[in-house]
Design a protein around this motif. Structure first.
Motif, PDB file in Angstrom:
ATOM      1  N   UNK A   1      48.260  96.505 -51.885  1.00 54.67           N
ATOM      2  CA  UNK A   1      49.704  96.455 -51.512  1.00 54.67           C
ATOM      3  C   UNK A   1      49.790  95.810 -50.284  1.00 54.67           C
ATOM      4  N   UNK A   2      48.942  95.814 -49.156  1.00 56.54           N
ATOM      5  CA  UNK A   2      49.357  95.110 -48.053  1.00 56.54           C
ATOM      6  C   UNK A   2      49.355  93.781 -47.799  1.00 56.54           C
ATOM      7  N   UNK A   3      49.023  92.974 -49.285  1.00 59.46           N
ATOM      8  CA  UNK A   3      49.314  91.471 -49.279  1.00 59.46           C
ATOM      9  C   UNK A   3      50.519  91.213 -50.020  1.00 59.46           C
ATOM     10  N   UNK A   4      51.180  92.195 -50.300  1.00 58.02           N
ATOM     11  CA  UNK A   4      52.545  91.823 -51.277  1.00 58.02           C
ATOM     12  C   UNK A   4      53.700  91.643 -50.525  1.00 58.02           C
ATOM     13  N   UNK A   5      54.747  90.890 -50.846  1.00 57.82           N
ATOM     14  CA  UNK A   5      55.793  90.629 -50.376  1.00 57.82           C
ATOM     15  C   UNK A   5      56.917  91.710 -50.438  1.00 57.82           C
ATOM     16  N   UNK A   6      57.747  91.994 -49.311  1.00 59.12           N
ATOM     17  CA  UNK A   6      58.833  93.219 -49.539  1.00 59.12           C
ATOM     18  C   UNK A   6      59.425  93.238 -50.845  1.00 59.12           C
ATOM     19  N   UNK A   7      59.344  92.024 -51.698  1.00 63.55           N
ATOM     20  CA  UNK A   7      59.743  92.321 -53.296  1.00 63.55           C
ATOM     21  C   UNK A   7      58.795  92.810 -54.145  1.00 63.55           C
ATOM     22  N   UNK A   8      57.493  92.799 -53.682  1.00 61.58           N
ATOM     23  CA  UNK A   8      56.381  93.674 -54.534  1.00 61.58           C
ATOM     24  C   UNK A   8      55.665  92.582 -55.210  1.00 61.58           C
ATOM     25  N   UNK A   9      55.522  91.285 -54.835  1.00 63.37           N
ATOM     26  CA  UNK A   9      54.739  90.560 -55.496  1.00 63.37           C
ATOM     27  C   UNK A   9      53.914  90.029 -54.413  1.00 63.37           C
TER      28      UNK A   9
ATOM     29  N   UNK B   1      58.995  87.331 -46.608  1.00 60.06           N
ATOM     30  CA  UNK B   1      57.548  87.308 -46.238  1.00 60.06           C
ATOM     31  C   UNK B   1      57.380  87.105 -44.779  1.00 60.06           C
ATOM     32  N   UNK B   2      58.110  86.249 -44.346  1.00 59.03           N
ATOM     33  CA  UNK B   2      58.172  86.169 -42.732  1.00 59.03           C
ATOM     34  C   UNK B   2      58.446  87.443 -42.106  1.00 59.03           C
ATOM     35  N   UNK B   3      59.655  88.123 -42.488  1.00 62.59           N
ATOM     36  CA  UNK B   3      59.931  89.098 -41.955  1.00 62.59           C
ATOM     37  C   UNK B   3      58.637  90.477 -42.176  1.00 62.59           C
ATOM     38  N   UNK B   4      58.140  90.564 -43.277  1.00 65.13           N
ATOM     39  CA  UNK B   4      56.836  91.309 -43.372  1.00 65.13           C
ATOM     40  C   UNK B   4      55.678  91.062 -42.558  1.00 65.13           C
ATOM     41  N   UNK B   5      55.330  89.744 -42.230  1.00 65.71           N
ATOM     42  CA  UNK B   5      54.272  89.426 -41.235  1.00 65.71           C
ATOM     43  C   UNK B   5      54.773  89.887 -39.950  1.00 65.71           C
ATOM     44  N   UNK B   6      56.218  89.821 -39.641  1.00 63.32           N
ATOM     45  CA  UNK B   6      56.593  90.021 -38.195  1.00 63.32           C
ATOM     46  C   UNK B   6      56.523  91.476 -38.121  1.00 63.32           C
ATOM     47  N   UNK B   7      56.860  92.206 -39.240  1.00 64.33           N
ATOM     48  CA  UNK B   7      56.550  93.819 -39.117  1.00 64.33           C
ATOM     49  C   UNK B   7      55.361  94.178 -39.046  1.00 64.33           C
TER      50      UNK B   7
END
Length: 533
Positions: free
Chosen positions: A91-99, A140-146
């Motif tokens: 789950x930690x490698x998925x995008x905010x969209x779930x993929x 994806x970039x926002x998830x990495x920043x988070x």
């Protein structure tokens, strides 16, 4: 491919790229068409008949529609396979969209839009796909920043905890320094000027014992201050500075000091841990008085002038010495039982206070705790008191029989108890510190996993279109099921996975993927054509 015939019945005319109705043609340059054309030319030579061209056109139209339908089914099945495979990602490698983490290439969508325009599809879909690719790339970039922000916050928290513990670490450093200096200074005094050792013992007692009283009172452990070891230290100081001419008091002090007090290093597992003020204090209370009394008895020059009570020690037998030492012991035990075990019983049983009996009772690994567990609760404390009396008498026998008369035996005994304390300290540093560090690492690992799982659960709440979120790139699959560009690892790992895909009852290896056999079909047609020639 579309065909039209002239009104005079001539050969059919091929209007490639468009037909009379303006419908876009499906022109293809496949190896199969080249093969059919080449075969027909070889069979009929340069003389093309109207029938031959009409048959060729029909065959091409038939295979074009079948191949186009088959290709669409393959792409749909491939998309379903990729969407199921992405669910295997953590789950930690998925995008905010779930993929999966996939940076979509805009050129792919522009090309997809052009091809769909060529096939009569919606011309604006490619631009829409590119916009979706930009949107998911930003997610994806926002998830990495988070994740970066969360890691930075965790590092800041650990740094704050580290800074807040600086005072504790400074106290431990000071304790380590004074512990080492005390041991070094005492060793020098023992060899060079043993007559000064009672002064060193008194000065250090003036520091360690008040510190212990303050610390234990603050922690509600002050009932331990009424134990036998503190009573014996007070008895030793009284004989050294107040009643040095009393032979009986010296015998009582010596037997209690070299007996129960010194042996408590083994019983209570006192440790030579210099950085811990509490452990240094405990070791000082148990090991320093035996050293001082041994020096006064065997290594002090003209000791009888400073301590007149030493002159008549040899007039007492060993059992008389034990009886004399039993008097202060019984007085202490009676006072302890009255003022602690009876008067403070409610506080002890409620857990507000603790004493030695409760400590030993709760020590399930020790022999005393194991023995007390086999006794009825109402009889445990009387048996504990009786056992402590027997223990004290047994350990007072060696000082009365041997140590009080032999300097070498006393020195050997001191070396043994000091070695035990050093071994306990080594065990503490190696094993206890190691387990503590291991627990810290495990706690940090669990916190990181929790943070990753929290991010993955937040991401799974947003649905993802089937065109996005694949962990693989947009490489097409060959008829054998492997990627065209030679990257077989993803497909092989998925095929060999024992996991059951979410939402299905099939494992990754059991998924059915349609297999194209164009090469095999072309080979069979080639063989048939050769047979007919």
């Amino acid at each position: 491919m579309s065909t039209s015939s002239p009104p005079h019945g001539g050969p059919p005319r091929n209007d490639s790229p468009t037909s009379e109705r303006g419908r876009p043609s499906f022109s293809r340059s496949s190896s199969f068409q080249s093969f059919i054309s080449k075969t027909s030319l070889d069979r009929y030579g340069e003389d093309w008949g109207t029938d031959a061209l009409t048959l060729l056109d029909v065959i091409e139209t038939f295979f074009d529609s079948r191949l186009d339908l088959f290709n669409r089914r393959l792409k749909a099945q491939s998309a379903r396979l990729k969407n199921r495979a992405v669910e295997l990602l953590p789950k930690g490698l998925r995008t905010p969209g779930g993929g999966g983490i996939l940076l979509v290439d805009d050129d792919h969508y522009s090309e997809g839009g052009d091809s769909r325009e060529g096939h009569g599809g919606h011309g604006g879909h490619g631009g829409h796909g590119g916009r979706r690719g930009d949107r998911y790339r930003k997610e994806v970039e926002r998830e990495v920043e988070r994740i970066k922000v969360k890691l930075a916050a965790k590092v800041t928290q650990l740094s704050a905890q580290w800074r807040s513990a600086q005072i504790v670490r400074t106290k431990e450093k000071v304790s380590f320094l004074f512990g080492v200096l005390s041991l070094t200074f005492s060793s020098i005094l023992y060899g060079a000027a043993p007559e000064w050792l009672p002064f060193a013992y008194t000065a250090q007692s003036a520091f360690y014992i008040p510190t212990r009283i303050y610390t234990y009172k603050r922690k509600a452990w002050h009932y331990f201050l009424f134990d036998l070891c503190y009573f014996v230290n007070v008895l030793d100081l009284l004989w050294i500075w107040v009643f040095p001419s009393s032979t009986k008091l010296f015998i009582c002090s010596y037997l209690l000091t070299m007996g129960p007090l010194a042996s408590a290093i083994i019983t209570w597992r006192n440790s030579l841990v210099f950085h811990s003020l509490d452990k240094v204090t405990s070791l000082f209370i148990h090991v320093y008085p035996p050293v001082v009394l041994t020096v006064i008895r065997h290594n002090y020059d003209n000791a009888e002038q400073r301590y007149p009570g030493l002159a008549d020690v040899n007039d007492y037998s060993w059992y008389t010495m034990i009886l004399l030492a039993g008097v202060p012991y019984i007085l202490w035990q009676a006072a302890y039982y009255k003022f602690i075990s009876i008067d403070r019983k409610s506080k002890i049983e409620s857990g507000q206070r603790a004493n030695s009996f409760q400590y030993m009772l709760n020590d399930k690994r020790g022999p005393i705790g194991k023995a007390l567990q086999g006794i009825k609760p109402e009889h445990r404390e009387p048996w504990f008191i009786f056992g402590q009396l027997i223990y004290s008498i047994v350990f007072m026998v060696p000082p009365a029989v041997l140590f009080i008369h032999s300097a070498k035996a006393s020195a050997a005994f001191l070396a043994i108890i000091f070695s035990v304390s050093a071994w306990n300290g080594a065990t503490f540093y190696v094993e206890v510190f190691g387990r503590k560090f291991e627990r810290e690492l495990e706690r940090l690992r669990k916190e990181m996993e929790l943070a990753s799982a929290t991010g993955g659960s937040n991401a799974s709440s947003n649905p993802t279109p089937s065109n996005f979120g694949s962990p693989f790139t947009d490489a097409a699959l060959s008829p054998s099921g492997h990627s065209v560009d030679g990257n077989h690892a993803e497909v092989d790992n998925l095929a060999n996975s024992p996991l059951v895909l979410p939402g299905t009852r099939q494992s990754a290896a059991e998924l059915e993927v349609p297999e194209l056999v164009l090469d095999k079909a072309a080979t069979e047609v080639d063989k048939e054509s050769r047979k007919t020639m």
